[in-house]
Structures are given as structure tokens and as C-alpha cells.
Design a protein around this motif. Structure first.
Motif, mmCIF file in Angstrom:
data_model
loop_
_atom_site.group_PDB
_atom_site.id
_atom_site.type_symbol
_atom_site.label_atom_id
_atom_site.label_comp_id
_atom_site.label_asym_id
_atom_site.label_seq_id
_atom_site.Cartn_x
_atom_site.Cartn_y
_atom_site.Cartn_z
ATOM 1 N N HIS A 204 0.923 -1.110 0.060
ATOM 2 C CA HIS A 204 0.076 0.033 -0.040
ATOM 3 C C HIS A 204 0.936 1.189 0.002
ATOM 4 O O HIS A 204 1.889 1.188 0.759
ATOM 5 C CB HIS A 204 -0.789 0.081 0.965
ATOM 6 C CG HIS A 204 -1.923 -1.141 1.316
ATOM 7 N ND1 HIS A 204 -2.791 -1.295 0.301
ATOM 8 C CD2 HIS A 204 -1.824 -2.293 2.239
ATOM 9 C CE1 HIS A 204 -3.524 -2.208 0.761
ATOM 10 N NE2 HIS A 204 -3.044 -2.837 1.692
ATOM 11 N N PRO A 205 0.523 2.122 -0.784
ATOM 12 C CA PRO A 205 1.301 3.624 -0.734
ATOM 13 C C PRO A 205 1.201 4.175 0.382
ATOM 14 O O PRO A 205 0.212 4.148 1.166
ATOM 15 C CB PRO A 205 0.752 4.059 -2.053
ATOM 16 C CG PRO A 205 -0.583 3.708 -2.069
ATOM 17 C CD PRO A 205 -0.713 2.537 -1.767
ATOM 18 N N VAL B 15 -8.544 5.188 -3.458
ATOM 19 C CA VAL B 15 -8.217 4.127 -4.266
ATOM 20 C C VAL B 15 -8.804 4.379 -5.563
ATOM 21 O O VAL B 15 -9.817 4.900 -5.757
ATOM 22 C CB VAL B 15 -9.114 2.825 -3.586
ATOM 23 C CG1 VAL B 15 -8.658 1.508 -4.615
ATOM 24 C CG2 VAL B 15 -8.635 2.638 -2.540
ATOM 25 N N GLU C 133 -4.097 4.697 -4.095
ATOM 26 C CA GLU C 133 -3.559 3.485 -4.342
ATOM 27 C C GLU C 133 -4.281 2.949 -5.685
ATOM 28 O O GLU C 133 -5.406 3.180 -5.933
ATOM 29 C CB GLU C 133 -3.908 2.462 -3.416
ATOM 30 C CG GLU C 133 -3.692 0.851 -3.636
ATOM 31 C CD GLU C 133 -3.753 0.099 -2.352
ATOM 32 O OE1 GLU C 133 -3.732 -1.211 -2.562
ATOM 33 O OE2 GLU C 133 -4.129 0.393 -1.363
ATOM 34 N N HIS D 17 -0.255 -0.257 -7.757
ATOM 35 C CA HIS D 17 0.086 -0.936 -6.442
ATOM 36 C C HIS D 17 -0.142 -2.412 -6.483
ATOM 37 O O HIS D 17 0.451 -3.209 -5.804
ATOM 38 C CB HIS D 17 -0.406 -0.175 -5.315
ATOM 39 C CG HIS D 17 -0.004 1.165 -5.363
ATOM 40 N ND1 HIS D 17 -0.618 2.362 -5.858
ATOM 41 C CD2 HIS D 17 1.399 1.981 -5.193
ATOM 42 C CE1 HIS D 17 -0.014 3.378 -5.931
ATOM 43 N NE2 HIS D 17 1.007 3.283 -5.443
#
Length: 337
Positions: free
Chosen positions: A129-130, A221, A135, A256
Motif C-alpha cells: 500500500h502506498p 483508491v 492506491e 500498486h
């Protein structure tokens, strides 16, 4: 190999006894219980098929010998567990029988469940996860697997779950007729905004606009529906690679996650298509659709062994809420109830 080597030998008194390979006990919070009940319902057909063969086999097993293990292998193959996985499981059970013995069907069932869980858990990888949103999750797969539908269901799951997040959808499957309109319907159902372009447009351009919008809005997201087939001479994998590079230029580390959508009802045939994507599209996990529609749910094990990828989500029905996070314990306990 002499049969009397099986089920008889025990460790000498002065030797340390190895811990029993028993399946881990799942926690029982309400959420886990809910996942288990839904997974149990989803694998009903596979469980019934296994119980017809494996259940009687285990019940009649009093002593585990070479003949027992040889008879067990075709039962695993019948559930679409796959030749490589079945061979690996039987080899490990045989080695266990030689070392300390296996006493009867009940212990054999416990050891089998432990082997299945070890295979599934062995390919699980932490999701990167960033540190800063958004994401980016890219959905890939051939047409007909339920990719666009699953994209909409995933948007609903992530936006309404216990740790609900803000979600933006990107309609980058611009080559399949009505794909954009289909995703629009799912976006409306889940209450999630959508970025789109016209049919036949550049998928990377749609993704560029979606990445820009997600950053500007502070969206957590971004889920991208990609093409499963191109109606041009452009190679699909090259198009997907172009999209990956576009995302990475705008958002560090993106995508990701790259989730390959597979249809459980295609069984072993689906693995051939899956290999092409895993090799070229940097796939990080599998979404297995239509798990409720097959009597050969053992394909989950074949995926882990042959693709070295975890099943991250499972499609268990047609409703918008019929996509659940995959849990190995719930799956195995449901399969071998």
C-alpha cells in the motif's frame, strides 16, 4: 515399498516428538464467521463432490499405507486441484507416514487440511500500500471472465467495508462494445464516481485523466478496468504495459496491485490464459469469479502451485455484495467440512 512401513513406526522415547501438523483454528469474530458462512455456501458444489468421494474414503480408512495414498491422489485430481499440487501433497503425506505414521482417516483428514493451507498461505505476499493516496488497482483478464462486473463489485466492497475508503473507477476497457456503459451501471449501484472516455478511445488517455482526477480529489483508491481483447493490431500486453507506465509517471509505485480476474468454471483451461497475463502484466493476485458455480473449486490450489499467486478475492454470486476477501482457513474448512 513395503506397506508395513506406513502407519506403524513411532519416534523412539528419547527422540523429540515433532508437533502435529493440524490446521490452524480460525478466530471467531462476527466478521470471520460471516466470511466462513458465505464461503461455505459458495463451495457447496465442490464440497458435495469431494464428500461423495473423499468422505467415504476417509471414513473407511483404518490404516494409511501406500495403497491408501495412491487411491487418494485421483480424488484430489477430480476436484481440479491439479497434477502438480496433488503430487506434492501425496509426497508430503507419504514422507510423514514414513517418519511417524498416520493413524486412520481422521488424522489423514487433518493432515490433508494442513497441507492445503500450507500451499495457499505459502504464496501470500503483503500488499504494498502506498504511503500517500491514491492506491491504484489495475484489473486485467480475458473477456468473459466477469472482469468489468468484478471491478464494480470491488469498488462497492472497498467503499462500504469496515475500513471503507473513497474510490474512483476508470473505464479503460474502451475496445469491448458496451464495456463503458456496463461499468457505468456498476458505478451507479455502488455510488462511486467514474472517469471514462468514448468507445474506441485511447485507454492510457482515460487512465491519465483518472490518475489526475484521483490526485486532485484526494481519492484513496483508483480501480482501473482494462481491455481483455483488442480489436486492433496492437498487442494487448503492450497496451497494458503502456498503461502501467502511464500510471507510474503520475503516481509513484503505481499500479500498486494488478489483479487478474479468472473464471473458476474454466478450471485448468483458465490457467493457460492466466500464465500469459502473469508473465507480461506483473500480476500480484487473483480474483476468482463464479466460485459458487463449479464443483471443481480445487482450482484455487492449482493457482497457488502453478502461478505462485494468491487468490485475493472470490466471487460467490451475482449480487453487488457477492465479492468477498479470500481467506484460506475459511476456504479449507468449508471445502472439507
Amino acid at each position: 515399498m513395503a506397506f508395513n512401513l506406513f502407519g506403524k513406526r513411532k519416534p523412539e522415547p528419547d527422540q523429540p516428538t515433532e508437533p502435529e501438523l493440524t490446521p490452524s483454528q480460525p478466530a471467531e469474530p462476527e466478521q470471520r464467521r460471516g466470511f466462513f458462512d458465505r464461503m461455505k455456501q459458495a463451495v457447496t458444489r465442490t464440497r458435495e463432490s469431494l464428500n461423495d468421494s473423499l468422505g467415504g474414503f476417509i471414513a473407511l480408512t483404518r490404516e494409511v499405507d501406500e495403497s491408501t495414498l495412491s487411491d487418494l491422489e485421483p480424488l484430489l485430481l477430480a476436484a481440479d486441484i491439479g497434477a502438480a499440487t496433488s503430487t506434492q501433497i501425496i509426497a508430503n503425506l507419504r514422507e510423514r507416514a514414513l517418519r511417524v505414521g498416520i493413524e486412520g482417516g481422521t488424522e489423514l483428514k487433518h493432515l490433508l487440511k494442513a497441507e492445503l493451507k500450507r500451499i495457499l498461505d505459502g504464496v501470500v505476499q503483503p500488499i504494498a500500500h502506498p504511503s500517500l493516496p491514491p492506491e491504484v488497482i489495475m484489473m486485467v483478464g480475458v473477456n468473459g471472465t466477469g472482469k468489468t462486473t468484478t471491478t464494480g463489485k470491488l469498488a462497492n466492497l472497498l467503499s462500504t467495508g469496515l475500513d471503507s475508503r473513497t474510490v474512483l473507477l476508470c473505464a479503460a476497457d474502451t475496445f469491448r462494445a458496451a464495456a463503458i456503459e456496463q461499468l457505468e451501471v456498476w458505478a451507479t449501484r455502488s455510488g462511486v464516481p467514474l472517469i471514462k472516455t468514448k468507445q474506441g478511445g485511447d485507454p492510457s488517455a482515460a487512465l491519465y485523466d483518472a490518475c489526475t482526477a484521483a490526485k486532485a480529489r484526494g481519492t484513496q483508491v483508483l480501480i482501473v478496468d482494462t481491455a481483455g481483447r483488442l480489436h486492433t493490431k496492437t498487442d494487448l500486453m503492450k497496451e497494458l504495459d503502456k498503461m502501467r507506465r502511464t500510471a507510474e509517471k503520475l503516481i509513484p509505485g503505481a499500479p500498486h496491485q494488478t489483479l487478474l480476474v479468472m473464471d473458476a468454471t474454466t478450471g485448468q483451461n483458465g490457467l493457460t490464459q492466466a500464465r500469459l497475463f502473469t508473465e507480461a502484466a506483473h500480476v500480484t493476485g487473483i480474483v476468482l469469479t463464479k466460485l459458487d458455480g463449479t464443483a471443481k473449486g480445487g482450482i484455487v490450489l492449482a493457482i497457488a502451485t502453478e502461478l505462485k499467486l494468491p487468490v485475493v478475492y472470490a466471487g460467490i454470486g451475482e449480487k453487488i455484495e457477492d465479492l468477498i476477501p479470500f481467506d484460506s482457513t475459511s476456504f479449507i474448512d468449508s471445502l472439507l467440512d
